[in-house]
Design a protein around this motif. Structure first.
Motif, PDB file in Angstrom:
ATOM      1  N   ALA A   1     -17.459  -5.663  18.345  1.00  0.00           N
ATOM      2  CA  ALA A   1     -17.526  -4.265  18.777  1.00  0.00           C
ATOM      3  C   ALA A   1     -16.920  -3.351  17.718  1.00  0.00           C
ATOM      4  CB  ALA A   1     -16.777  -4.100  20.095  1.00  0.00           C
ATOM      5  N   VAL A   2     -17.607  -2.256  17.412  1.00  0.00           N
ATOM      6  CA  VAL A   2     -17.106  -1.274  16.452  1.00  0.00           C
ATOM      7  C   VAL A   2     -16.871   0.054  17.163  1.00  0.00           C
ATOM      8  CG1 VAL A   2     -18.126  -2.325  14.407  1.00  0.00           C
ATOM      9  CG2 VAL A   2     -19.465  -0.689  15.722  1.00  0.00           C
ATOM     10  N   ARG A   3     -15.967   0.851  16.587  1.00  0.00           N
ATOM     11  CA  ARG A   3     -15.596   2.156  17.138  1.00  0.00           C
ATOM     12  C   ARG A   3     -15.647   3.193  16.025  1.00  0.00           C
ATOM     13  NH1 ARG A   3     -12.410  -1.627  19.414  1.00  0.00           N
ATOM     14  NH2 ARG A   3     -12.097  -1.424  21.630  1.00  0.00           N
ATOM     15  N   PRO A   4     -15.682   4.458  16.368  1.00  0.00           N
ATOM     16  CA  PRO A   4     -15.579   5.485  15.317  1.00  0.00           C
ATOM     17  C   PRO A   4     -14.271   5.320  14.551  1.00  0.00           C
ATOM     18  CG  PRO A   4     -16.327   6.465  17.366  1.00  0.00           C
ATOM     19  CD  PRO A   4     -15.932   5.042  17.683  1.00  0.00           C
ATOM     20  N   GLY A   5     -14.338   5.460  13.229  1.00  0.00           N
ATOM     21  CA  GLY A   5     -13.166   5.292  12.380  1.00  0.00           C
ATOM     22  C   GLY A   5     -13.098   3.940  11.708  1.00  0.00           C
ATOM     23  N   ASP A   6     -13.886   2.958  12.186  1.00  0.00           N
ATOM     24  CA  ASP A   6     -13.903   1.629  11.561  1.00  0.00           C
ATOM     25  C   ASP A   6     -14.619   1.694  10.216  1.00  0.00           C
ATOM     26  OD1 ASP A   6     -12.596   0.503  13.692  1.00  0.00           O
ATOM     27  OD2 ASP A   6     -14.371  -0.469  14.547  1.00  0.00           O
ATOM     28  N   GLU A   7     -14.122   0.877   9.259  1.00  0.00           N
ATOM     29  CA  GLU A   7     -14.778   0.771   7.958  1.00  0.00           C
ATOM     30  C   GLU A   7     -15.657  -0.478   7.961  1.00  0.00           C
ATOM     31  OE1 GLU A   7     -13.196   1.042   3.507  1.00  0.00           O
ATOM     32  OE2 GLU A   7     -12.880  -0.939   4.394  1.00  0.00           O
ATOM     33  N   VAL A   8     -16.933  -0.304   7.634  1.00  0.00           N
ATOM     34  CA  VAL A   8     -17.885  -1.406   7.601  1.00  0.00           C
ATOM     35  C   VAL A   8     -18.316  -1.623   6.158  1.00  0.00           C
ATOM     36  CG1 VAL A   8     -20.123  -2.247   8.406  1.00  0.00           C
ATOM     37  CG2 VAL A   8     -18.701  -0.877   9.928  1.00  0.00           C
ATOM     38  N   ARG A   9     -18.175  -2.864   5.689  1.00  0.00           N
ATOM     39  CA  ARG A   9     -18.646  -3.234   4.340  1.00  0.00           C
ATOM     40  C   ARG A   9     -19.807  -4.195   4.524  1.00  0.00           C
ATOM     41  NH1 ARG A   9     -15.028  -2.895  -0.201  1.00  0.00           N
ATOM     42  NH2 ARG A   9     -13.282  -1.572   0.356  1.00  0.00           N
ATOM     43  N   LEU A  10     -20.936  -3.851   3.903  1.00  0.00           N
ATOM     44  CA  LEU A  10     -22.151  -4.653   4.033  1.00  0.00           C
ATOM     45  C   LEU A  10     -22.692  -4.968   2.653  1.00  0.00           C
ATOM     46  CD1 LEU A  10     -24.699  -5.712   5.634  1.00  0.00           C
ATOM     47  CD2 LEU A  10     -25.580  -3.396   5.423  1.00  0.00           C
TER      48      LEU A  10
ATOM     49  N   PRO B   1     -20.001   2.680  -3.882  1.00  0.00           N
ATOM     50  CA  PRO B   1     -20.151   3.036  -5.290  1.00  0.00           C
ATOM     51  C   PRO B   1     -21.630   3.323  -5.564  1.00  0.00           C
ATOM     52  CG  PRO B   1     -19.749   0.691  -5.055  1.00  0.00           C
ATOM     53  CD  PRO B   1     -19.589   1.303  -3.701  1.00  0.00           C
ATOM     54  N   PRO B   2     -21.927   4.178  -6.543  1.00  0.00           N
ATOM     55  CA  PRO B   2     -23.337   4.475  -6.813  1.00  0.00           C
ATOM     56  C   PRO B   2     -24.071   3.225  -7.295  1.00  0.00           C
ATOM     57  CG  PRO B   2     -21.932   5.388  -8.521  1.00  0.00           C
ATOM     58  CD  PRO B   2     -21.023   4.872  -7.448  1.00  0.00           C
ATOM     59  N   PRO B   3     -25.354   3.111  -6.967  1.00  0.00           N
ATOM     60  CA  PRO B   3     -26.097   1.926  -7.415  1.00  0.00           C
ATOM     61  C   PRO B   3     -26.239   1.938  -8.934  1.00  0.00           C
ATOM     62  CG  PRO B   3     -27.585   3.533  -6.442  1.00  0.00           C
ATOM     63  CD  PRO B   3     -26.188   4.030  -6.211  1.00  0.00           C
ATOM     64  N   PRO B   4     -26.314   0.760  -9.549  1.00  0.00           N
ATOM     65  CA  PRO B   4     -26.454   0.723 -11.009  1.00  0.00           C
ATOM     66  C   PRO B   4     -27.802   1.308 -11.437  1.00  0.00           C
ATOM     67  CG  PRO B   4     -26.731  -1.461 -10.075  1.00  0.00           C
ATOM     68  CD  PRO B   4     -26.295  -0.557  -8.961  1.00  0.00           C
ATOM     69  N   ALA B   5     -27.811   1.918 -12.608  1.00  0.00           N
ATOM     70  CA  ALA B   5     -29.055   2.479 -13.125  1.00  0.00           C
ATOM     71  C   ALA B   5     -30.029   1.349 -13.423  1.00  0.00           C
ATOM     72  CB  ALA B   5     -28.771   3.280 -14.386  1.00  0.00           C
ATOM     73  N   ARG B   6     -31.312   1.652 -13.377  1.00  0.00           N
ATOM     74  CA  ARG B   6     -32.326   0.619 -13.615  1.00  0.00           C
ATOM     75  C   ARG B   6     -32.194   0.015 -15.005  1.00  0.00           C
ATOM     76  NH1 ARG B   6     -37.665   0.448 -10.946  1.00  0.00           N
ATOM     77  NH2 ARG B   6     -37.210   1.014  -8.807  1.00  0.00           N
ATOM     78  N   GLU B   7     -31.768   0.819 -15.974  1.00  0.00           N
ATOM     79  CA  GLU B   7     -31.627   0.316 -17.341  1.00  0.00           C
ATOM     80  C   GLU B   7     -30.468  -0.658 -17.462  1.00  0.00           C
ATOM     81  OE1 GLU B   7     -31.396   3.903 -16.901  1.00  0.00           O
ATOM     82  OE2 GLU B   7     -33.580   3.896 -16.820  1.00  0.00           O
TER      83      GLU B   7
ATOM     84  N   VAL C   1     -20.868  -9.109   6.236  1.00  0.00           N
ATOM     85  CA  VAL C   1     -20.411  -7.897   6.916  1.00  0.00           C
ATOM     86  C   VAL C   1     -18.928  -8.045   7.225  1.00  0.00           C
ATOM     87  CG1 VAL C   1     -20.674  -6.434   8.954  1.00  0.00           C
ATOM     88  CG2 VAL C   1     -22.687  -7.491   7.918  1.00  0.00           C
ATOM     89  N   ARG C   2     -18.167  -7.024   6.849  1.00  0.00           N
ATOM     90  CA  ARG C   2     -16.734  -6.980   7.155  1.00  0.00           C
ATOM     91  C   ARG C   2     -16.422  -5.668   7.851  1.00  0.00           C
ATOM     92  NH1 ARG C   2     -13.364 -10.541   4.304  1.00  0.00           N
ATOM     93  NH2 ARG C   2     -14.529 -11.902   2.898  1.00  0.00           N
TER      94      ARG C   2
ATOM     95  N   ILE D   1     -20.252   0.595   1.589  1.00  0.00           N
ATOM     96  CA  ILE D   1     -18.985   0.812   2.274  1.00  0.00           C
ATOM     97  C   ILE D   1     -19.127   2.098   3.064  1.00  0.00           C
ATOM     98  CG2 ILE D   1     -16.501   1.139   2.015  1.00  0.00           C
ATOM     99  CD1 ILE D   1     -16.841  -0.175  -0.789  1.00  0.00           C
ATOM    100  N   VAL D   2     -19.091   1.994   4.394  1.00  0.00           N
ATOM    101  CA  VAL D   2     -19.267   3.170   5.243  1.00  0.00           C
ATOM    102  C   VAL D   2     -18.162   3.222   6.290  1.00  0.00           C
ATOM    103  CG1 VAL D   2     -21.767   3.258   4.912  1.00  0.00           C
ATOM    104  CG2 VAL D   2     -20.846   1.984   6.815  1.00  0.00           C
TER     105      VAL D   2
END
Length: 124
Positions: A47-56, A89-95, A35-36, A64-65
């Motif tokens: 502690a997080v606030r509105p406007g922070d970028e969270v990478r999980l 980014p969109p998840p990779p397709a199952r294929e 988590v970043r 990335i939210v």
């Protein structure tokens, strides 16, 4: 239930908006460095606030939210979707997911040729 001011623990927020199934999974992800917040690795109590970028990094992909609203308790999926802007980014397709070499149970040890083929398939 909702709070538009102040701060919330990052592990609690990740769990509240349904990015992980349990709070302990969220805390474990923080401790493992998955988590970043705004580019920095954080501990579960950060502690997080509105406007922070969270990478999980979770379940084989990176989420990335950007936090738009703080919540302290777990909320329904519809409310949770309003609490962040998803820039993942969109998840990779199952294929597109590589097939991992699989041997049938009871087939014995692989021969040298089969082992080399498996390693080539796995990218080693």
């Amino acid at each position: 239930m909702a709070s538009d001011q102040g701060t919330v623990r990052v592990d609690s927020w990740i769990w509240s908006v349904r990015l992980t199934k349990t709070r302990s999974l969220a805390a474990s992800a923080c401790r493992a460095g998955h988590v970043r917040v705004n580019g920095e690795r954080v501990k579960p109590a950060h502690a997080v606030r509105p406007g922070d970028e969270v990478r999980l990094r979770h379940a084989g992909r990176e989420r990335i939210v950007v936090i738009s609203r703080l919540v302290r308790k777990r909320v329904g999926a519809a409310v949770a979707a309003e609490c962040f802007v998803d820039n993942s980014p969109p998840p990779p397709a199952r294929e597109d997911i590589l097939a991992v070499g699989h041997r049938d149970r009871g087939a014995g040890r692989p021969t040298k040729r089969e082992r080399r083929d498996l390693e080539r398939l796995r990218g080693h």
